[in-house]
Design a protein around this motif. Structure first.
Motif, short mmCIF file in Angstrom:
data_model
loop_
_atom_site.label_atom_id
_atom_site.label_comp_id
_atom_site.label_asym_id
_atom_site.label_seq_id
_atom_site.Cartn_x
_atom_site.Cartn_y
_atom_site.Cartn_z
N PHE A 126 15.15 64.82 34.48
CA PHE A 126 16.42 64.14 34.22
C PHE A 126 17.08 64.73 32.98
N LEU A 148 25.22 61.13 36.08
CA LEU A 148 24.61 60.28 37.12
C LEU A 148 24.39 61.05 38.41
N ILE A 151 21.38 63.30 37.88
CA ILE A 151 20.14 62.52 37.92
C ILE A 151 19.81 62.11 39.35
N ALA A 152 20.83 61.68 40.08
CA ALA A 152 20.62 61.23 41.46
C ALA A 152 20.09 62.37 42.33
N TYR A 159 16.48 63.01 41.42
CA TYR A 159 15.59 61.95 41.92
C TYR A 159 15.28 62.15 43.40
N PHE A 165 15.18 53.91 34.22
CA PHE A 165 16.15 52.94 34.70
C PHE A 165 17.18 52.63 33.61
N ARG A 188 18.25 54.52 31.30
CA ARG A 188 19.20 55.63 31.19
C ARG A 188 20.29 55.50 32.24
N VAL A 189 19.92 55.11 33.45
CA VAL A 189 20.91 54.93 34.51
C VAL A 189 21.84 53.76 34.18
N VAL A 212 25.87 54.01 33.94
CA VAL A 212 26.72 53.15 34.78
C VAL A 212 27.72 52.41 33.90
N ALA A 214 23.13 49.48 38.64
CA ALA A 214 22.13 50.55 38.51
C ALA A 214 20.96 50.32 39.46
N TRP A 256 19.87 52.75 42.47
CA TRP A 256 18.48 53.24 42.55
C TRP A 256 17.90 52.95 43.93
N LEU A 263 26.89 57.17 45.25
CA LEU A 263 27.59 57.00 43.98
C LEU A 263 28.96 56.37 44.19
#
Length: 220
Positions: A69, A83, A86-87, A90, A130, A132-133, A137, A163, A167, A211
């Motif tokens: 990340f 974001l 990161i997404a 993930y 989490f 961080r997300v 957001v 968030a 997730w 997103l």
């Protein structure tokens, strides 16, 4: 002579290698001990239960994902771009490292206090990622409110709820793609691992759609 902390780390290293190359079903205590070159009872000196060792291995997965990340957003300016980065990481991690990903989210490891050896509980390893997300957001929402300052105030659930929903969507994309359901729905050819070729674009489109669904379109 190898000190105890080094042997403890070696047992975890062997477990990480096993789960990465052979899947979570390969993580028998005897097999880990054999590959580490110790007696089958030796791991008990460092991990009171098999689950404690599995939790330590899974914690490495969260550490690795957190580092990915950080690397993904290092040169990315806007919260929305961070974001998305990161997404993508993930979902990509989930598809490339199926065994580790499955281990990281095993409910019996996440929802257990009695298998701890040392350090925080495994489920607490998810919190920095989490949080961080959640921050990103909230920043996205603040930027959107600033850009539309003359319009009606934006409404929606609080950032932690958004968030969490995002997730859940990303986790679902990863699982359904791995199981073949999304590939079938999108008429994509099956693959044995991470998506390749056109499938990468399809996964990216799914991430972008998630997103947009939870944060609104970029140009809205």
């Amino acid at each position: 002579m190898e000190d105890e902390s080094s042997l403890r780390e070696r047992l975890i290293d062997v477990g990480v290698e096993l789960v990465t190359t052979e899947g979570s079903a390969s993580l028998g205590l005897r097999e880990i001990a054999r590959r580490a070159g110790v007696s089958h009872g030796a791991p008990r000196r460092y991990f009171p239960t098999h689950h404690a060792l599995l939790s330590a291995i899974a914690r490495r997965g969260f550490e690795d994902l957190g580092a990915r990340f950080a690397a993904a957003i290092a040169d990315t300016a806007s919260p929305r771009a961070q974001l998305r980065a990161i997404a993508r990481v993930y979902v990509g991690y989930a598809l490339e490292y199926r065994g580790m990903f499955e281990l990281m989210f095993r409910h019996d490891l996440l929802d257990s206090d009695k298998h701890m050896s040392d350090g925080p509980r495994l489920r607490e390893a998810t919190l920095p990622l989490f949080e961080r997300v959640v921050v990103l957001v909230a920043q996205c929402r603040a930027e959107r409110d600033t850009a539309h300052a003359d319009g009606p105030a934006a409404t929606g659930p609080p950032p932690p709820v958004t968030a969490a929903a995002l997730w859940a969507s990303l986790h679902g994309i990863a699982q359904l793609w791995a199981w073949g359901s999304l590939r079938l729905a999108l008429d994509a050819e099956p693959t044995g691992g991470a998506p390749r070729g056109d499938q990468v674009d399809q996964v990216d489109q799914l991430v972008a759609a998630a997103l947009d669904a939870h944060l609104g379109p970029v140009d809205s």
